[in-house]
Design a protein around this motif. Sequence first.
Motif, PDB file in Angstrom:
ATOM      1  N   LEU A 232       0.904  -1.209   0.015  1.00 54.72           N
ATOM      2  CA  LEU A 232       0.074  -0.195  -0.048  1.00 54.72           C
ATOM      3  C   LEU A 232       0.893   1.173  -0.096  1.00 54.72           C
ATOM      4  O   LEU A 232       1.695   1.753   0.991  1.00 54.72           O
ATOM      5  CB  LEU A 232      -0.939   0.099   1.226  1.00 54.72           C
ATOM      6  CG  LEU A 232      -1.966  -1.364   1.289  1.00 54.72           C
ATOM      7  CD1 LEU A 232      -1.270  -2.353   2.056  1.00 54.72           C
ATOM      8  CD2 LEU A 232      -3.090  -0.754   2.124  1.00 54.72           C
ATOM      9  N   TYR A 233       1.080   2.016  -1.195  1.00 52.53           N
ATOM     10  CA  TYR A 233       2.028   3.013  -1.229  1.00 52.53           C
ATOM     11  C   TYR A 233       1.234   4.248  -1.573  1.00 52.53           C
ATOM     12  O   TYR A 233       0.039   4.206  -2.300  1.00 52.53           O
ATOM     13  CB  TYR A 233       2.752   2.609  -2.348  1.00 52.53           C
ATOM     14  CG  TYR A 233       3.246   3.710  -3.412  1.00 52.53           C
ATOM     15  CD1 TYR A 233       4.364   4.720  -2.727  1.00 52.53           C
ATOM     16  CD2 TYR A 233       2.532   4.098  -4.507  1.00 52.53           C
ATOM     17  CE1 TYR A 233       4.700   5.702  -3.520  1.00 52.53           C
ATOM     18  CE2 TYR A 233       3.000   5.352  -5.226  1.00 52.53           C
ATOM     19  CZ  TYR A 233       4.010   6.185  -4.657  1.00 52.53           C
ATOM     20  OH  TYR A 233       4.631   7.227  -5.123  1.00 52.53           O
ATOM     21  N   LYS A 240      -3.582   4.201   4.551  1.00 54.59           N
ATOM     22  CA  LYS A 240      -2.951   3.008   4.251  1.00 54.59           C
ATOM     23  C   LYS A 240      -2.959   1.949   5.432  1.00 54.59           C
ATOM     24  O   LYS A 240      -3.347   0.812   5.462  1.00 54.59           O
ATOM     25  CB  LYS A 240      -1.511   3.217   3.686  1.00 54.59           C
ATOM     26  CG  LYS A 240      -1.340   4.176   2.452  1.00 54.59           C
ATOM     27  CD  LYS A 240      -0.161   4.222   2.151  1.00 54.59           C
ATOM     28  CE  LYS A 240       1.069   5.090   3.123  1.00 54.59           C
ATOM     29  NZ  LYS A 240       0.478   6.276   3.374  1.00 54.59           N
ATOM     30  N   SER A 241      -2.505   2.715   6.708  1.00 53.44           N
ATOM     31  CA  SER A 241      -2.477   1.764   7.859  1.00 53.44           C
ATOM     32  C   SER A 241      -3.761   1.397   8.392  1.00 53.44           C
ATOM     33  O   SER A 241      -4.034   0.474   8.641  1.00 53.44           O
ATOM     34  CB  SER A 241      -1.437   2.326   8.772  1.00 53.44           C
ATOM     35  OG  SER A 241      -0.066   2.682   8.318  1.00 53.44           O
ATOM     36  N   ASP A 288       4.589  -1.555   8.681  1.00 54.96           N
ATOM     37  CA  ASP A 288       4.263  -0.462   8.351  1.00 54.96           C
ATOM     38  C   ASP A 288       5.445   0.658   8.239  1.00 54.96           C
ATOM     39  O   ASP A 288       6.371   0.367   8.632  1.00 54.96           O
ATOM     40  CB  ASP A 288       3.443   0.110   9.840  1.00 54.96           C
ATOM     41  CG  ASP A 288       2.541   1.347   9.540  1.00 54.96           C
ATOM     42  OD1 ASP A 288       2.272   1.728   8.193  1.00 54.96           O
ATOM     43  OD2 ASP A 288       2.270   2.209  10.828  1.00 54.96           O
ATOM     44  N   TYR A 320       1.385  -7.899   4.086  1.00 50.41           N
ATOM     45  CA  TYR A 320       0.886  -6.473   3.997  1.00 50.41           C
ATOM     46  C   TYR A 320       1.766  -5.414   4.408  1.00 50.41           C
ATOM     47  O   TYR A 320       2.200  -5.323   5.464  1.00 50.41           O
ATOM     48  CB  TYR A 320      -0.862  -6.144   4.547  1.00 50.41           C
ATOM     49  CG  TYR A 320      -1.523  -7.128   3.775  1.00 50.41           C
ATOM     50  CD1 TYR A 320      -1.272  -8.081   2.983  1.00 50.41           C
ATOM     51  CD2 TYR A 320      -3.093  -6.738   4.390  1.00 50.41           C
ATOM     52  CE1 TYR A 320      -2.332  -8.794   2.353  1.00 50.41           C
ATOM     53  CE2 TYR A 320      -3.947  -7.606   3.487  1.00 50.41           C
ATOM     54  CZ  TYR A 320      -3.602  -8.680   2.696  1.00 50.41           C
ATOM     55  OH  TYR A 320      -4.787  -9.341   2.083  1.00 50.41           O
ATOM     56  N   THR A 322       2.925  -0.995   4.082  1.00 50.62           N
ATOM     57  CA  THR A 322       2.666   0.374   3.800  1.00 50.62           C
ATOM     58  C   THR A 322       3.839   1.086   3.574  1.00 50.62           C
ATOM     59  O   THR A 322       5.049   0.850   4.241  1.00 50.62           O
ATOM     60  CB  THR A 322       1.828   1.030   4.892  1.00 50.62           C
ATOM     61  OG1 THR A 322       2.467   1.323   5.926  1.00 50.62           O
ATOM     62  CG2 THR A 322       0.425   0.347   5.002  1.00 50.62           C
TER      63      THR A 322
END
Length: 442
Positions: A232-233, A240-241, A288, A320, A322
Amino acid sequence: MNPDLFAQLQAIHSLLVYRSLLQTPVAQAWLECARQLLSAPDRSEQYAWQLQVLSAYGNWFEQLAERQCSGSDWLLRELLVTENAFSRQASRRDLGDLPRSLLEAAARDLSHLQQWWKQGDLLGCAVEKAAGQALVTWKDARSPSTAIARRLQDAEDWGDCVGDLAAYYRQNGVGLFGRYRAARWQDGQLAGIAAPDAIALDWIYGCDRQKMLLCQNTEALLARQPALNVLLYGARGTGKSSLVKSLLHRYGDRGLRVVEIARSDLRDLLVAIDRLAQLPHAFIVFIDDLSFAAAETEYKQLKVMLEGDIATRPENVCLYATSNRRHLVKEDLADRPRPSDTEVHAWDSVQETLSLSDRFGLTLTFPPFRQTDYFATVNHLADYFQLPLSPERLQREALIWAQQQNGFSGRTARQFIDRQRALCFAAGRAIPAESLTPEQAK
């Protein structure tokens, strides 16, 4: 000697597979008090013995007070999460695949534990009789309200509930992830997070496409279908988080667990994943704010995990991450190949650093917030939490807040709404309970 207490102590010591219950602080305190009661001395040492009994009872009561439950309620709660040979195997295998001897031992243990559960006041009554004085006993009932707990409370014989418990262990797991839905990897160990950030997916405004793709991928993970590692950029404060955290709120009841690992602990990543692969849950390993300086080499460990290891990635684990950086590894203009460089294949070094982000199967992009996005998020959250503010005042104060804080972003919008909720509460205008998540309502 108290024959009922001795019979109870004898049954507890004869447990075969549920013996791990006896190692817990509550059980240890109960056992010590029971042993003191059964070791009644002659009359010359009667007073010293009474003091020892009272002290042991006080220790047991203190253990219950720390957990705010009675002895019977504690036993019922612990039974649903305890780790032993039966619960661990039942969490991974079908009931029909478990050894018959293991099932028979579990049924026998459960029958003994039911007697312990039914006679919750036995110890307190015995202490009162021995000490010759009235004591405070824990009477507040806070039994678990799950279906399996009600099944046990109504059952004539817990030994007949082996199949129900096995199904519960299979669905919910045992041990750490039976107790917690989120954990943190630190110092080479998993540590449970008792109160994870309870973000509902509906709180997050916009990014509908990102929500849809992330939920689809997570549902594939839960179904043990091919799921992708996700990056997730985007700009800071765009959700995102929060979006990753909201998955726990949505899918926790279906067996999803989230394990957070810091970038500094990535050297343990493969060890952590191997440990999670042995468990029945679906796991999101969450990193994260992932990024690396050019001189750091930890990203190579991450590359191996994403793609490159000879072992297949466990079907119950996805990563996942970020980041504010699209390519994750910081690259300076000075790192670009120049005619004066001595490295023959200089572009290969550049490609090595860029290949990390390519190994995420799914990349979700979050563009920077505009002012209109910020106001839309504020209005969305204000409606969700039913803030008693006029639209004009809400927009005016939200604009002032953004100018004084961190600019236009989803994070700033949530901070503004949290501030307004606190002000409303202080002014006696409580937020309706139906707008709270179950965790907040508690």
